[in-house]
Design an enzyme around this catalytic site. Sequence first.
Site, PDB file in Angstrom:
ATOM      1  N   GLU A   1       0.820  -1.212   0.000  1.00  0.00           N
ATOM      2  CA  GLU A   1       0.000   0.000   0.000  1.00  0.00           C
ATOM      3  C   GLU A   1       0.857   1.267   0.000  1.00  0.00           C
ATOM      4  O   GLU A   1       1.931   1.289   0.608  1.00  0.00           O
ATOM      5  CB  GLU A   1      -0.879   0.017   1.252  1.00  0.00           C
ATOM      6  CG  GLU A   1      -1.864  -1.125   1.279  1.00  0.00           C
ATOM      7  CD  GLU A   1      -2.458  -1.388   2.646  1.00  0.00           C
ATOM      8  OE1 GLU A   1      -3.626  -1.798   2.707  1.00  0.00           O
ATOM      9  OE2 GLU A   1      -1.772  -1.203   3.661  1.00  0.00           O
TER      10      GLU A   1
ATOM     11  N   ASP B   1      -7.626  -5.055   8.652  1.00  0.00           N
ATOM     12  CA  ASP B   1      -7.248  -3.817   7.971  1.00  0.00           C
ATOM     13  C   ASP B   1      -7.142  -3.986   6.463  1.00  0.00           C
ATOM     14  O   ASP B   1      -6.401  -3.254   5.799  1.00  0.00           O
ATOM     15  CB  ASP B   1      -5.937  -3.264   8.560  1.00  0.00           C
ATOM     16  CG  ASP B   1      -4.768  -4.245   8.434  1.00  0.00           C
ATOM     17  OD1 ASP B   1      -4.995  -5.379   7.949  1.00  0.00           O
ATOM     18  OD2 ASP B   1      -3.648  -3.891   8.804  1.00  0.00           O
TER      19      ASP B   1
HETATM   20  N1  LIG Z   1      -4.580  -0.805  12.147  1.00  0.00           N
HETATM   21  C1  LIG Z   1      -3.330  -0.485  11.935  1.00  0.00           C
HETATM   22  O1  LIG Z   1      -2.999   0.683  11.855  1.00  0.00           O
HETATM   23  C2  LIG Z   1      -2.309  -1.571  11.805  1.00  0.00           C
HETATM   24  C3  LIG Z   1      -0.957  -1.240  11.847  1.00  0.00           C
HETATM   25  C4  LIG Z   1      -0.013  -2.263  11.833  1.00  0.00           C
HETATM   26  C5  LIG Z   1      -0.435  -3.598  11.723  1.00  0.00           C
HETATM   27  N2  LIG Z   1      -1.774  -3.867  11.640  1.00  0.00           N
HETATM   28  C6  LIG Z   1      -2.252  -5.237  11.544  1.00  0.00           C
HETATM   29  O2  LIG Z   1      -2.077  -5.825  12.818  1.00  0.00           O
HETATM   30  C7  LIG Z   1      -1.936  -7.227  12.670  1.00  0.00           C
HETATM   31  C8  LIG Z   1      -0.802  -7.742  13.505  1.00  0.00           C
HETATM   32  O3  LIG Z   1       0.435  -7.259  12.999  1.00  0.00           O
HETATM   33  P1  LIG Z   1       1.806  -7.834  13.569  1.00  0.00           P
HETATM   34  O4  LIG Z   1       2.866  -7.047  12.895  1.00  0.00           O
HETATM   35  O5  LIG Z   1       1.766  -7.873  15.062  1.00  0.00           O
HETATM   36  O6  LIG Z   1       1.738  -9.318  12.980  1.00  0.00           O
HETATM   37  P2  LIG Z   1       2.519 -10.616  13.499  1.00  0.00           P
HETATM   38  O7  LIG Z   1       2.422 -11.602  12.397  1.00  0.00           O
HETATM   39  O8  LIG Z   1       3.854 -10.252  14.025  1.00  0.00           O
HETATM   40  O9  LIG Z   1       1.639 -11.134  14.739  1.00  0.00           O
HETATM   41  C9  LIG Z   1       0.317 -11.592  14.597  1.00  0.00           C
HETATM   42  C10 LIG Z   1       0.024 -12.597  15.693  1.00  0.00           C
HETATM   43  O10 LIG Z   1      -1.360 -12.979  15.598  1.00  0.00           O
HETATM   44  C11 LIG Z   1      -1.440 -14.330  15.975  1.00  0.00           C
HETATM   45  N3  LIG Z   1      -2.723 -14.883  15.527  1.00  0.00           N
HETATM   46  C12 LIG Z   1      -3.114 -15.197  14.261  1.00  0.00           C
HETATM   47  N4  LIG Z   1      -4.374 -15.684  14.279  1.00  0.00           N
HETATM   48  C13 LIG Z   1      -4.799 -15.666  15.572  1.00  0.00           C
HETATM   49  C14 LIG Z   1      -5.996 -16.031  16.222  1.00  0.00           C
HETATM   50  N5  LIG Z   1      -7.009 -16.547  15.549  1.00  0.00           N
HETATM   51  N6  LIG Z   1      -6.085 -15.861  17.584  1.00  0.00           N
HETATM   52  C15 LIG Z   1      -5.032 -15.361  18.289  1.00  0.00           C
HETATM   53  N7  LIG Z   1      -3.854 -15.004  17.718  1.00  0.00           N
HETATM   54  C16 LIG Z   1      -3.743 -15.144  16.372  1.00  0.00           C
HETATM   55  C17 LIG Z   1      -0.213 -14.965  15.337  1.00  0.00           C
HETATM   56  O11 LIG Z   1       0.110 -16.217  15.929  1.00  0.00           O
HETATM   57  C18 LIG Z   1       0.852 -13.889  15.578  1.00  0.00           C
HETATM   58  O12 LIG Z   1       1.571 -14.108  16.762  1.00  0.00           O
HETATM   59  C19 LIG Z   1      -1.763  -7.484  11.182  1.00  0.00           C
HETATM   60  O13 LIG Z   1      -2.972  -7.993  10.683  1.00  0.00           O
HETATM   61  C20 LIG Z   1      -1.455  -6.124  10.609  1.00  0.00           C
HETATM   62  O14 LIG Z   1      -1.894  -5.998   9.273  1.00  0.00           O
HETATM   63  C21 LIG Z   1      -2.705  -2.884  11.675  1.00  0.00           C
END
Ligand SMILES: NC(=O)c1ccc[n+]([C@@H]2O[C@H](COP(=O)([O-])OP(=O)(O)OC[C@H]3O[C@@H](n4cnc5c(N)ncnc54)[C@H](O)[C@@H]3O)[C@@H](O)[C@H]2O)c1
Length: 355
Positions: free
Chosen positions: A62, A233
């Site tokens: 993005e 997101d």
């Molecule tokens: N809203 C925002 O501004 C914003 C900003 C950054 C990241 N994000 C989103 O946040 C999310 C997390 O990012 P990250 O960098 O921490 O990712 P990451 O991959 O480091 O961590 C995600 C965690 O979620 C866990 N997980 C997956 N499915 C699950 C479930 N059903 N129940 C419990 N845990 C589960 C995984 O095991 C992993 O530890 C991503 O989807 C990312 O796109 C959003």
Amino acid sequence: MTVNLNIVPFVSVDRMMKLVLAIGTERFVLELATYIEEDFRRWELFDKTPRIASHSVDGVIELMPTSDGQLYGFKYVNGHPKNTRDGRQTVTAFGVLADVGNGYPMLLSEMTILTALRTAASSAVAAKYLAPEAARCMAIIGNGAQSEFQAIAFKALLGVDRLRLYDIDPAASAKCMKNLAGMGFDIKLCASAQEAVEGAEIITTVTADKRSATILTDNMVGSGVHINAVGGDCPGKTELHRDILLRSDIFVEYPPQTRIEGESQQLDADHPLTELWQVMTGKAVGRTDARQITLFDSVGFAIEDFSALRYVRDQLQRTGLYEELDLLADPDEPRDLFGMLLRAEKATGLAVAGS
Ligand SMILES: NC(=O)c1ccc[n+]([C@@H]2O[C@H](COP(=O)([O-])OP(=O)(O)OC[C@H]3O[C@@H](n4cnc5c(N)ncnc54)[C@H](O)[C@@H]3O)[C@@H](O)[C@H]2O)c1
């Protein structure tokens, strides 16, 4: 700061880490939150567009541009939930801040760490307006890269000091608990999302999965809680059951983007959403009673990255934590770009026209 026109200050990952450590993570988040609030309060002034997303089977790339008329900023960010399997981050980013007057970039920065900080700061700013009064206990479901930053921001801005952690991968929760040790949290590892939300006044969902997951079902969410939904997101990537949305008052960054990407993609196109900037400026109300469920349907908006880049720019001179990047061609005579190449040919002995 340098006056050489070819040079753009560059904040590498190494310099960003030094900057965060020199300032202190909590103070960094607190100060960044003031920049975010400042920009939300002048929201109407900004150029705004839903981010430009290029979707593929495994993820999304993005571009997130915005401008306040003086400065222009953009972030390049990816989201690839399967990346962690081969040692890569789910989310990486970098960004640019530029001078609208001459179009010259003023800063190029890593934004992987900065995104985690700005996302957490934005979540905590929203919660300041929406969470139940004196909330101290937060569930964090999804204990990956973003999770510790969320915890620290909620402690810094709201005084949250009890955490209930759950992740489908217990190693992620153990990592999160270990990283937050000694920072003033009372932490409980939970065996399910259901257990994690018990007694929590704030529920943060920050999981990564490229599908419509149901991290929280309706029966798990009691009255009066604040939900900070961060992980949903992208189109087709959500975390909450639709029934929760129907019981909640929903607060968002920028509705045209959130309706495409957020939990709100599950709702009718005219379902009411309240813009966070309106709550901050008193144009709309936030939490009005103790039994209300408030939901921050966070997707991450360009203005938050703009605020983060602005904050980093303001730290550079004082800390010196940047490198000089030879990014822009700067011929002695601006129109003599080719002449600059010819002079380089003489200096280096390499042929301009090829041999
Ligand atoms: N809203 C925002 O501004 C914003 C900003 C950054 C990241 N994000 C989103 O946040 C999310 C997390 O990012 P990250 O960098 O921490 O990712 P990451 O991959 O480091 O961590 C995600 C965690 O979620 C866990 N997980 C997956 N499915 C699950 C479930 N059903 N129940 C419990 N845990 C589960 C995984 O095991 C992993 O530890 C991503 O989807 C990312 O796109 C959003």
